[in-house]
Scaffold this active site. Sequence first.
Site, PDB file in Angstrom:
ATOM      1  N   GLU A   1      -0.793   6.965  11.634  1.00 37.07           N
ATOM      2  CA  GLU A   1      -0.597   5.951  12.458  1.00 37.07           C
ATOM      3  C   GLU A   1      -2.465   5.844  13.349  1.00 37.07           C
ATOM      4  OE1 GLU A   1       2.595   3.121  12.987  1.00 37.07           O
ATOM      5  OE2 GLU A   1       3.098   3.524  10.655  1.00 37.07           O
TER       6      GLU A   1
ATOM      7  N   HIS B   1       1.206  -1.232  -0.258  1.00 36.04           N
ATOM      8  CA  HIS B   1       0.249  -0.176   0.085  1.00 36.04           C
ATOM      9  C   HIS B   1       0.802   1.026  -0.175  1.00 36.04           C
ATOM     10  CE1 HIS B   1      -4.498  -1.034   0.759  1.00 36.04           C
ATOM     11  NE2 HIS B   1      -3.987  -2.571   0.708  1.00 36.04           N
ATOM     12  N   ARG B   2       1.596   0.952   1.342  1.00 39.02           N
ATOM     13  CA  ARG B   2       2.753   2.753   0.953  1.00 39.02           C
ATOM     14  C   ARG B   2       3.734   2.386  -0.259  1.00 39.02           C
ATOM     15  NH1 ARG B   2       5.484   0.985   5.454  1.00 39.02           N
ATOM     16  NH2 ARG B   2       4.409   2.027   6.522  1.00 39.02           N
TER      17      ARG B   2
END
Length: 162
Positions: A56, A44-45
């Site tokens: 987060e 995803h990153r």
Amino acid sequence: MTGGARSGKSAIAERLTLELGGDPVYIATAEAGDAEMAARIALHRDRRGSNWTTREAPLHLAEALYATDGAGPRLVDCLTLWLSNLMLAGGDWQQASQSLAAAIPSQSAPVVFVTNEVGAGIVPENALARAYRDAAGLLNQSVAAVSQEVYLAVAGIPVKVK
């Protein structure tokens, strides 16, 4: 953005968030508890690239929304992981869900949520799984009720529901 597993929810939500303009903020609820989850987070990153600011928030999602409001459009990925974090930590998911739903209308910057539709399959055989399925359905309903738009991801295609 809701949908089933691997329906394209996150990628669609990322595009929607970027279309809102400004500097995007990614509010991550996942925790890398094992190697497989760490790989998912890295995927995803990498797909998002470096132009996203990441915050987060595995447990305190409403607080993260307040703290990032005005910093650009936000993408919360995902509500059902946040819910499982709360339930496994013994947190009061009902109170946290109410706090989240109350926070959404007061946000000045847009927020895109990703969540899973988990109640469309068979009835789970154990009590924890049934409680989670029911809680996810109630959470999704409360967030959808205060959201301006709701999309369902089907085979990578967003379908506007609201």
